[in-house]
Structure formats: structure tokens, C-alpha cells
Design a protein around this motif. Sequence first.
Motif, PDB file in Angstrom:
ATOM      1  N   UNK A  60      -0.997 -40.221  19.669  1.00  0.00           N
ATOM      2  CA  UNK A  60      -1.011 -41.624  19.193  1.00  0.00           C
ATOM      3  C   UNK A  60      -2.310 -42.318  19.595  1.00  0.00           C
ATOM      4  N   UNK A  61      -2.737 -42.088  20.846  1.00  0.00           N
ATOM      5  CA  UNK A  61      -3.976 -42.721  21.324  1.00  0.00           C
ATOM      6  C   UNK A  61      -5.176 -42.263  20.488  1.00  0.00           C
ATOM      7  N   UNK A  62      -5.242 -40.960  20.175  1.00  0.00           N
ATOM      8  CA  UNK A  62      -6.354 -40.432  19.389  1.00  0.00           C
ATOM      9  C   UNK A  62      -6.401 -41.076  18.011  1.00  0.00           C
ATOM     10  N   UNK A  63      -5.248 -41.159  17.333  1.00  0.00           N
ATOM     11  CA  UNK A  63      -5.208 -41.745  15.991  1.00  0.00           C
ATOM     12  C   UNK A  63      -5.552 -43.231  16.035  1.00  0.00           C
ATOM     13  N   UNK A  64      -5.060 -43.933  17.046  1.00  0.00           N
ATOM     14  CA  UNK A  64      -5.354 -45.368  17.179  1.00  0.00           C
ATOM     15  C   UNK A  64      -6.835 -45.597  17.419  1.00  0.00           C
ATOM     16  N   UNK A  65      -7.445 -44.767  18.267  1.00  0.00           N
ATOM     17  CA  UNK A  65      -8.874 -44.895  18.556  1.00  0.00           C
ATOM     18  C   UNK A  65      -9.714 -44.615  17.316  1.00  0.00           C
ATOM     19  N   UNK A  66      -9.326 -43.607  16.532  1.00  0.00           N
ATOM     20  CA  UNK A  66     -10.065 -43.281  15.312  1.00  0.00           C
ATOM     21  C   UNK A  66      -9.997 -44.418  14.307  1.00  0.00           C
ATOM     22  N   UNK A  67      -8.833 -45.040  14.184  1.00  0.00           N
ATOM     23  CA  UNK A  67      -8.685 -46.166  13.256  1.00  0.00           C
ATOM     24  C   UNK A  67      -9.554 -47.353  13.674  1.00  0.00           C
ATOM     25  N   UNK A  68      -9.679 -47.546  14.982  1.00  0.00           N
ATOM     26  CA  UNK A  68     -10.466 -48.676  15.497  1.00  0.00           C
ATOM     27  C   UNK A  68     -11.928 -48.330  15.709  1.00  0.00           C
ATOM     28  N   UNK A  69     -12.300 -47.035  15.505  1.00  0.00           N
ATOM     29  CA  UNK A  69     -13.676 -46.565  15.715  1.00  0.00           C
ATOM     30  C   UNK A  69     -14.163 -46.841  17.133  1.00  0.00           C
ATOM     31  N   UNK A  70     -13.294 -46.536  18.110  1.00  0.00           N
ATOM     32  CA  UNK A  70     -13.657 -46.702  19.516  1.00  0.00           C
ATOM     33  C   UNK A  70     -13.309 -45.418  20.257  1.00  0.00           C
ATOM     34  N   UNK A  71     -13.918 -45.181  21.435  1.00  0.00           N
ATOM     35  CA  UNK A  71     -13.530 -44.018  22.233  1.00  0.00           C
ATOM     36  C   UNK A  71     -12.065 -44.112  22.646  1.00  0.00           C
ATOM     37  N   UNK A  72     -11.427 -42.973  22.833  1.00  0.00           N
ATOM     38  CA  UNK A  72     -10.000 -42.949  23.148  1.00  0.00           C
ATOM     39  C   UNK A  72      -9.684 -43.669  24.455  1.00  0.00           C
ATOM     40  N   UNK A  73     -10.587 -43.567  25.457  1.00  0.00           N
ATOM     41  CA  UNK A  73     -10.290 -44.180  26.755  1.00  0.00           C
ATOM     42  C   UNK A  73     -10.199 -45.699  26.675  1.00  0.00           C
ATOM     43  N   UNK A  74     -10.789 -46.286  25.613  1.00  0.00           N
ATOM     44  CA  UNK A  74     -10.710 -47.741  25.456  1.00  0.00           C
ATOM     45  C   UNK A  74      -9.273 -48.170  25.198  1.00  0.00           C
ATOM     46  N   UNK A  75      -8.486 -47.331  24.517  1.00  0.00           N
ATOM     47  CA  UNK A  75      -7.077 -47.648  24.277  1.00  0.00           C
ATOM     48  C   UNK A  75      -6.324 -47.555  25.600  1.00  0.00           C
ATOM     49  N   UNK A  76      -6.268 -46.366  26.184  1.00  0.00           N
ATOM     50  CA  UNK A  76      -5.742 -46.139  27.525  1.00  0.00           C
ATOM     51  C   UNK A  76      -6.469 -44.935  28.115  1.00  0.00           C
ATOM     52  N   UNK A  77      -6.738 -44.961  29.414  1.00  0.00           N
ATOM     53  CA  UNK A  77      -7.330 -43.796  30.061  1.00  0.00           C
ATOM     54  C   UNK A  77      -6.267 -42.718  30.240  1.00  0.00           C
ATOM     55  N   UNK A  78      -6.703 -41.484  30.528  1.00  0.00           N
ATOM     56  CA  UNK A  78      -5.753 -40.399  30.779  1.00  0.00           C
ATOM     57  C   UNK A  78      -4.824 -40.744  31.940  1.00  0.00           C
TER      58      UNK A  78
END
Length: 706
Positions: A642-660
Motif C-alpha cells: 500500500x505504501x509503495x502504491x501511495x508513494x507512486x501516486x504522489x510521486x514521492x519516496x516511499x519513506x515520506x508516507x511512512x518509514x519502515x
Amino acid sequence: MSTAEERILAGLDAEQRRVATTLHGPLCVLAGAGTGKTRAITHRIAYGVHTGAYQANQVLAVTFTARAAAEMRTRLRELEAPGVQARTFHAAALRQLQYFWPQAIGGQLPNIIDHKAQLVAEAARRLRLTTDRASIRDVAAEIEWAKVSMHTPESYVSAAAGRADAAGFDRTTMARLFQSYEDVKTDRHLIDFEDVLLLMVGILDAEPKIAAQVRQQYRHFVVDEYQDVSPLQQRLLGLWLGDRDELCVVGDASQTIYSFTGATPAHLLTFNQKYEHAPVVKLVRDYRSTPQVVTLANRLLASRRIEPGVTDRTVAWPEPLELVAQRDDGPEPRFGEFPDDEAEAAHLARQIGQLIESGVEPAQIAILYRTNGQSETYEQALTAAGIGYQLRGGERFFQRREVRDGILQLRAASRIDAEGSVTQQVKDVLASLGYSETAPSASGAVRERWESLQALVALAGELERKRSGGEESFTLLEFVAELDERAAAQHAPTVQGVTLASLHSAKGLEWDAVFLAGMSEGLMPISFAEDQADYDEERRLLYVGVTRARKHLSLSWSLSRTPGGRASRRASRFLAALRPAVAAASADGAGARAARRRRAAGPPTCRSCGSLLSSAAERKVGRCGDCPPKYDESVFDSLRQWRLETAQQASVPAFVIFTDATLVAIAEANPQDPAELSKVSGVGRTKLERYGQQVLDILTAGAPPA
């Protein structure tokens, strides 16, 4: 007095008018921050041209940045004095060097290098010295200091006595590196930016006919930011002048922040000793900032003290100009203390969001910090909040691909007769590159690309409003020509995004709202400040940051670098005389209370084995690295997908959504409602509002929602 002359003097205060009407002989202008110094000197030049005291092409105005020079040229053009040369020291010297090189030296002028790093690395390899990127940068900076201070490899050892060793090399080794660097340049037929000034100084010194020719061309000189001149620049200025005194200098010793590059306010402070008959005009009426901001700035300089336990206690401290605010009252400056950098950045992002909602444009907001390495935390917080930003000191505006593509498209379109306003034509052309009048909802690269194109549209509208009228209207061809001129001068238009910048790179700029972040000991003043001169320069640097704000000013600091970290930091010593009494105890109630609770709870331990947690990641998940995870692997995989897909939609690195680490903490805590989710470290209010329901759906269903 003609109408043009009356218009030039209209609107100037008494001190500015004195500057504008003192046209001959030496003149020293001490101008505080926000007091209209650029207005005063450009109106002086224009008044001299219109009264016949000056020939426009015989005036040379020099400053320190291409942006400042471009702004000066724009103002002079608006004041109908377009023939005046307004350039940086380097640009003026380079133009003369290119013209006189064939007759003074002969042959082709060597190529000029943009950066020293590769040549410094080669110089070190020749001496079999081990270097890394950081040491190469430090060696390059030391070579620049030596050259602008007019030292050679032979004189370096004695000249650098008392300076800290560059990159850990002793002075003798540094002198050998300096010489090796010069040899590499000679072998490759290259010169650097300092050589441009050095060569021009050498030519003017050795060739009386060329010196006479330059002095015949330029009769009147204006130097802005005179507190920042280096010995080399002062030497060149002296050769331009010869035995004449047609010189106006403008500066403020309290804004000297480039001493490490060789800049010195000594020439400004001793100007009336060299030119005893020179009038000194002080500009102290601050038109930029509210009384609240001005009061804080004055108190910062007035509270200067001799630091205990440091050397060089007798260093000179020129009496600062006391600014007098001319604007209406505004809000009081805010002070904030936070448990860690992440909490500080999140709070700043929320405050910025509120300002934008209240009507403040993003381009009129800035976060300023001491070192470039601090920017990442604020970039992440703004991205998480969906707020666009521009990183000052990053890629230059006119070097961005979308800007270069846009100018090419506009140049092609300018050859075709088209209907409609220039602004509408620009919109139509840029639409082929993805521009739309509505900003994209995505952040990151998508948003930055749109903001670059929007800046071109906004500039077209601004220029069209200024230049349309009369017999001929503003054309797309003229707009392209303006873009070419600005690109050559690196005079970028305003990009609609919050500015992130170091305090040094913010010099000469201003915003409606300024957030001075990371104002803790070790960062402000910087940890490697050693003597009184260092601490004084750090105080001046903070003063520059404070005076960038027009209305809103916030100063904040954190007690720890990472969430859960040891609260070992404290607020900058410079804030002691500035903070209200209540702020000194607890500037940010929530942040201070959280820090007290964390200290009262004692050191964090592993929930499984009870051992102390050492890293930030361990503290975030509440478990040490040796203990096995306690979460459902399929749920964790679903969260990561989910984090990967959300980050791709927003064009931001995945860690910006949530870190590991935050994802692991969520999976292990398995919260069942927003209240429980909000207790997980790394899930703030903004992320809870934005992603909370999606995360809870995954935890409930074991798979990402459709």
C-alpha cells in the motif's frame, strides 16, 4: 527640475534623497536591513543620468550576486537609465579580461572552470595524498580564501598562521596542494574564478595604456554590499578608480557573514579615514519588517557579549545601526521547543499550512537553517503535508529540463503571429509540456515541474502589465528575449513553493513569513565556532535570518535529533535575551511536556527481553534487533505494498508516507481505531488524517483496500 527628475526623487525619505542627490565625490552609505538601499543607489544613478551629471555608459555598479545585479538593471531600466553597467565583480572583470587579453597576453583566453573539485582531486593524487569528497571541498575553500586574500603558495604558510588546518592537512602540506592545484590548471590551460580577478589586476598593474582605457570608460563607481569585499576585489576596485574618488559604497557591518571566504568589513569601516571629506549617510528606517521583528533584530545585536572561555576577546564590534520600523504592528515572534527534529518539522509544516490557508502565498514563506544537511527533515514534513517547496541552492531554475524545454517552445512560437495576450500565448505553448491553470494534487517532482512552468506564466503576466501600453504592445518575442537575459544572469522568477534555504544563501532575500529552524547550541552558533570573532559572525548570521521576515517570524529548536533520543540539546545562547520569560520555560507546551514525560519514563527498553534500546529504529518499534518480530508477515507485506502504491501516486519516496520502522511499529501494535493508531511513534496528526483509515482497513482486512 524636469518631470523625470521629480519622479525619480519622489517617494524617497530624507536620507535616501540625500544619497540620490549627492552625485560627486566619495560617498559612504551605511544601510541597515530593509532600509531601501537598492532603491537609494539606483535612484542616485538615474538622477545623475537624467540631470546630465553622468553618462550612462560611464557608470559601473558592482554587487556580489547575479540576482542582485539583474535586479539593479531592471530598476534602472524602469527609471529610464538602461545604459548603466550593473554587474558582479567577476562578471565585470571577465568582460574586461576577454576584451584586453589579446593585446595584453595574446592567444586564446583559457577556459574557466565552474568547480575546483576535479582539479583539487588531481592535485592531491599527484602528491599521493588521500582525500574524500569532504576534504576536497575544504581544500578548495581554503585555496579560494588564499587567492582572494592575495596569497600565493609561497606566502601561504605564514599567511595562514592561526587558521584551522584545512581538511586535516598542516600548513606546509596545504601549501604544496595549493601549488599542485595551480600546476594542474597550467597544464590543462584552465583558470578559475579567482584567476579572472587576479589576471585583470595584473594587466591593469602592468599595462598603463589599458588601465587608462578602462578609467576613460568608467568615471563613476557604485559598490553594493561593500562589507563583503575581499582584499582582491578591493585591489581591483582601486585600479579601476586610479587617483579619482568618484565612488559610492553601500553596506552594513552587521551583515558581514562571509569572513570565511576572505570578506572583511574593514574597508567599509575605514572608508571615511581614507576619504576624510566623504559624507556618511545612515539609512535606518526599516520599510521591510514589522516593529515586532525590528525590535527583536535590534535586541539580538544589542545583547552581544564577550563569550566566556574563548580567545580573541578584544575583537572589534562596530556599533550596529539601530533600525526604526516604519510598518504597522504585526504578530509577536514565536518561539518553539520540541522533543525532536521530526516533531519540530511537523509543527512547522502545520503552521505553514495554516498561513497558506489564511492567504499567504507559499512563495512568501521560508524555512531557514544553519547547514544544508538540515533540509531533509523539513522536505519530508512539507511533502507529507502536501505543501510544495523549492530548495534554494539546488538545481538552478534555468537549468531545469522543463524550463529549458519551455523556452525552446516559446522561442519557436515567437516566430509565428498569434492572437491573444502574451500571457495567454505562454499558457497555450506550455500546455504542450503538461501545464494547466489548476495545480496538480500530487507533490514531489510532479508539483515542482508544474511550479516551474507556472513561474514562467506568472513572469509573463507581470512583464505584460508593466510594459504594455503606448504605440507598441508587449510581444512574445520580447518575452523570450527577457528570458534569455535572465537566464544569462541567473535571475530566476518566483516559484510558487515554500523556500528551504541555509541562512547564508538567504542573504539579500525576504519573505512575509520566516521560520528559523534548528536554533539550538551546536547549530546556532555552529559547533566549530572557537573564538570571539566566530561567535560574533554567528550572531550576525542569525541577525540576517531575523531581518528576512516582513511580518511572521518563528524561531524553534529541538531537544533531540531523533524521536526517543536523549534530550541533550538546549536552545541557542543567542535566544536568551530574546525569548519571553514564559517561552524560556516552555516555548511549546506540548513539545516540552512530551520531552518531560519521556525523561520521567526513563530509558526505553525492549518490550520482549527488557534490554535497553540503542537505535532510533529500535525505539520506534519498541523492540531490540535480537528479538524476533511479533506481527503478521502478510499484514506487514500488505502495508508495504500500500505504501509503495501511495508513494507512486504522489510521486514521492516511499519513506515520506511512512518509514519502515513506523510500518513495523504499526504492524506490531495492530491498532484497531484512530486513537490507538495515533499512539504509534511516527504517526502524527497529519498522517493520521491522510492515511489513517486506509491503514486501519488493511489491519482489519489483511489486504490493501481497493
